[in-house]
Scaffold this motif. Structure first.
Motif, mmCIF file in Angstrom:
data_model
loop_
_atom_site.group_PDB
_atom_site.id
_atom_site.type_symbol
_atom_site.label_atom_id
_atom_site.label_comp_id
_atom_site.label_asym_id
_atom_site.label_seq_id
_atom_site.Cartn_x
_atom_site.Cartn_y
_atom_site.Cartn_z
ATOM 1 N N ASP A 1 30.768 27.677 98.556
ATOM 2 C CA ASP A 1 32.221 27.537 98.666
ATOM 3 C C ASP A 1 32.892 27.239 97.323
ATOM 4 O O ASP A 1 34.081 26.914 97.283
ATOM 5 N N ARG A 2 32.161 27.343 96.243
ATOM 6 C CA ARG A 2 32.702 27.070 94.903
ATOM 7 C C ARG A 2 32.796 28.379 94.132
ATOM 8 O O ARG A 2 31.831 29.111 93.999
ATOM 9 N N ARG A 3 33.964 28.643 93.566
ATOM 10 C CA ARG A 3 34.210 29.907 92.861
ATOM 11 C C ARG A 3 34.059 29.704 91.352
ATOM 12 O O ARG A 3 34.752 28.885 90.759
ATOM 13 N N VAL A 4 33.148 30.456 90.782
ATOM 14 C CA VAL A 4 32.833 30.372 89.355
ATOM 15 C C VAL A 4 33.146 31.713 88.699
ATOM 16 O O VAL A 4 32.753 32.773 89.210
ATOM 17 N N GLY A 5 33.855 31.669 87.585
ATOM 18 C CA GLY A 5 34.182 32.879 86.845
ATOM 19 C C GLY A 5 33.534 32.864 85.474
ATOM 20 O O GLY A 5 33.510 31.821 84.806
ATOM 21 N N ILE A 6 33.005 33.998 85.052
ATOM 22 C CA ILE A 6 32.346 34.107 83.752
ATOM 23 C C ILE A 6 33.039 35.181 82.926
ATOM 24 O O ILE A 6 33.155 36.329 83.356
ATOM 25 N N LEU A 7 33.513 34.796 81.745
ATOM 26 C CA LEU A 7 34.100 35.738 80.799
ATOM 27 C C LEU A 7 33.005 36.197 79.851
ATOM 28 O O LEU A 7 32.445 35.392 79.113
ATOM 29 N N GLY A 8 32.710 37.486 79.870
ATOM 30 C CA GLY A 8 31.644 38.025 79.032
ATOM 31 C C GLY A 8 30.401 38.285 79.857
ATOM 32 O O GLY A 8 29.794 37.342 80.376
ATOM 33 N N LEU A 9 30.037 39.551 80.004
ATOM 34 C CA LEU A 9 28.897 39.910 80.836
ATOM 35 C C LEU A 9 27.834 40.650 80.030
ATOM 36 O O LEU A 9 27.213 41.587 80.516
ATOM 37 N N GLY A 10 27.649 40.218 78.781
ATOM 38 C CA GLY A 10 26.605 40.791 77.950
ATOM 39 C C GLY A 10 25.248 40.219 78.306
ATOM 40 O O GLY A 10 25.012 39.771 79.438
ATOM 41 N N ALA A 11 24.346 40.199 77.319
ATOM 42 C CA ALA A 11 22.980 39.742 77.570
ATOM 43 C C ALA A 11 22.953 38.304 78.094
ATOM 44 O O ALA A 11 22.185 37.985 79.001
ATOM 45 N N VAL B 1 30.197 33.859 92.375
ATOM 46 C CA VAL B 1 30.324 34.184 90.955
ATOM 47 C C VAL B 1 30.976 35.554 90.787
ATOM 48 O O VAL B 1 30.600 36.530 91.447
ATOM 49 N N GLU B 2 31.977 35.590 89.914
ATOM 50 C CA GLU B 2 32.575 36.850 89.486
ATOM 51 C C GLU B 2 32.629 36.850 87.965
ATOM 52 O O GLU B 2 32.669 35.794 87.331
ATOM 53 N N GLY B 3 32.637 38.041 87.380
ATOM 54 C CA GLY B 3 32.648 38.148 85.934
ATOM 55 C C GLY B 3 33.751 39.045 85.428
ATOM 56 O O GLY B 3 34.357 39.814 86.197
ATOM 57 N N TRP B 4 34.004 38.933 84.129
ATOM 58 C CA TRP B 4 35.009 39.785 83.468
ATOM 59 C C TRP B 4 34.498 40.182 82.093
ATOM 60 O O TRP B 4 33.884 39.372 81.389
ATOM 61 N N SER B 5 34.724 41.425 81.746
ATOM 62 C CA SER B 5 34.431 41.911 80.407
ATOM 63 C C SER B 5 35.557 42.832 79.967
ATOM 64 O O SER B 5 36.322 43.338 80.795
ATOM 65 N N ARG B 6 35.653 43.023 78.662
ATOM 66 C CA ARG B 6 36.739 43.845 78.141
ATOM 67 C C ARG B 6 36.616 45.285 78.598
ATOM 68 O O ARG B 6 37.607 45.961 78.840
ATOM 69 N N ARG B 7 35.390 45.760 78.725
ATOM 70 C CA ARG B 7 35.162 47.128 79.170
ATOM 71 C C ARG B 7 34.472 47.122 80.525
ATOM 72 O O ARG B 7 33.727 46.192 80.835
ATOM 73 N N PRO B 8 34.696 48.151 81.353
ATOM 74 C CA PRO B 8 34.033 48.197 82.668
ATOM 75 C C PRO B 8 32.516 48.147 82.521
ATOM 76 O O PRO B 8 31.943 48.705 81.588
ATOM 77 N N ARG B 9 31.875 47.473 83.459
ATOM 78 C CA ARG B 9 30.424 47.341 83.472
ATOM 79 C C ARG B 9 29.838 48.118 84.643
ATOM 80 O O ARG B 9 30.518 48.367 85.647
ATOM 81 N N GLU B 10 28.553 48.490 84.499
ATOM 82 C CA GLU B 10 27.877 49.129 85.609
ATOM 83 C C GLU B 10 27.777 48.145 86.776
ATOM 84 O O GLU B 10 27.778 46.935 86.598
ATOM 85 N N GLU B 11 27.649 48.696 87.965
ATOM 86 C CA GLU B 11 27.587 47.859 89.156
ATOM 87 C C GLU B 11 26.364 46.947 89.101
ATOM 88 O O GLU B 11 25.302 47.325 88.624
ATOM 89 N N SER B 12 26.556 45.725 89.569
ATOM 90 C CA SER B 12 25.448 44.780 89.662
ATOM 91 C C SER B 12 25.701 43.887 90.866
ATOM 92 O O SER B 12 26.658 44.076 91.619
ATOM 93 N N ARG B 13 24.826 42.896 91.036
ATOM 94 C CA ARG B 13 24.995 41.963 92.149
ATOM 95 C C ARG B 13 26.227 41.093 91.976
ATOM 96 O O ARG B 13 26.708 40.491 92.936
ATOM 97 N N ILE B 14 26.729 40.988 90.750
ATOM 98 C CA ILE B 14 27.878 40.130 90.459
ATOM 99 C C ILE B 14 29.140 40.980 90.389
ATOM 100 O O ILE B 14 29.221 41.910 89.587
ATOM 101 N N PRO B 15 30.146 40.696 91.216
ATOM 102 C CA PRO B 15 31.400 41.446 91.109
ATOM 103 C C PRO B 15 31.980 41.317 89.702
ATOM 104 O O PRO B 15 32.041 40.218 89.144
#
Length: 312
Positions: A136-146, A162-176
């Motif tokens: 029930d806790r929402r965590v956001g991550i800026l930067g989805l590199g290594a 967990v959701e993530g954000w990057s400047r450019r679109p990323r390939e699909e993964s388990r993390i939105p």
């Protein structure tokens, strides 16, 4: 004939790395002449780079094939006009694991409200607030590199939303994953604990400013073990003073070591850690260096090559 490799690093760092490098070169079946004196390394094909090492002019290395960084961050190398050879950043399994552990520790601190009990040893029985479960806790991550990608997966495995954000679109993964301005706004609007693992580039400078911090739900937490320049210092202090943010853990800064007079040290809602979120370990980093040299010698593409246009 052995391949000449120059290690450009402070004396103590070089001394720590040399035995590990020698073992890694042997494992990769590389015949290497490892050199510590830049004056004796004019024939070097590779430079192992530390930002505080002695080499600043690469014009004297006509055979140079690549510069291999011991650090994940390469900002201090990118501005060097004499460095025209390929530059590779460090991606080290131990560094990644260290970052996962650092971030997880501070996420759990905020998620469980540990400070109320650790700091409140005053005889008051504080059991009125029961933390939610991770689901029930929402965590956001800026930067989805290594680093960011592996941190996101680890927190997801603990059950966090967990959701993530990057400047450019990323390939699909388990993390939105989100990208672009609209994606950033959407992520921030529903993030209770925000983690920044963005690189330091012109595009990320002051990305977390008064406007974007205001997009977070009131009372959110910030953890920044990425790059200090991503956060606008004054905007962060204002957001904490106004209650928009509840607390911030900062491991990276515009100037390091953080000067004693800096207001971050005295702010009651800021935790300063001395850039310990992710250290390069000599044993596993040496394996990365040796692997990259072997690949280059075999005509394969270098790993972790920096895109100079992107800055990382």
């Amino acid at each position: 004939m052995p391949i000449e490799v120059l290690i450009s690093a402070p004396e103590a760092v070089a001394a720590e790395y040399i035995p590990h490098l020698e073992r890694a070169f042997e494992t990769e079946e590389l015949e290497i002449a490892l050199i510590r004196d830049p004056e004796a390394a004019g024939g070097a094909e590779y430079v192992i780079w530390h930002p505080e090492g002695p080499v600043t002019d690469y014009a004297g290395f006509p055979k140079l094939r690549a510069v291999l960084s011991l650090w994940a961050g390469v900002e201090r190398a990118l501005g060097n006009p004499t460095l025209t050879a390929p530059l590779c950043r460090m991606v080290d399994p131990s560094l990644t694991q260290g970052m996962i552990e650092y971030v997880t520790g501070h996420v759990l601190r905020y998620h469980l409200g540990m400070d109320a009990h650790i700091l409140g040893q005053d005889g008051v029985w504080r059991n009125e607030v029961v933390p939610p479960l991770a689901r029930d806790r929402r965590v956001g991550i800026l930067g989805l590199g290594a680093l960011g990608g592996d941190v996101a997966l680890a927190l997801g495995d603990l059950g966090f939303q967990v959701e993530g954000w990057s400047r450019r679109p990323r390939e699909e993964s388990r993390i939105p994953a989100h990208s672009g301005e609209e994606g950033l706004e959407a992520l921030l609007a529903r993030t209770e604990i925000l983690i920044s693992l963005l690189p330091g580039t012109a595009a990320t400078e002051n990305l977390l400013n008064r406007r974007t911090l205001a997009m977070l739900p009131r009372g959110a937490f910030l953890i920044n073990p990425g790059r200090g320049g991503v956060v606008n210092d004054q905007a962060l202090i204002d957001a904490l003073d106004e209650g928009q943010l509840a607390h911030a853990t900062l491991d990276v800064f515009r100037v390091e070591p953080l000067p004693p007079e800096h207001p971050f040290w005295r702010h009651p809602r800021i935790t300063v850690t001395p850039h310990v979120g992710a250290e390069t370990r000599a044993d596993t980093a040496s394996e990365t260096i040796a692997l990259n040299i072997r690949r280059d010698q075999d005509g394969e593409a270098l790993l972790y090559r920096v895109d100079r246009a992107q800055g990382y």
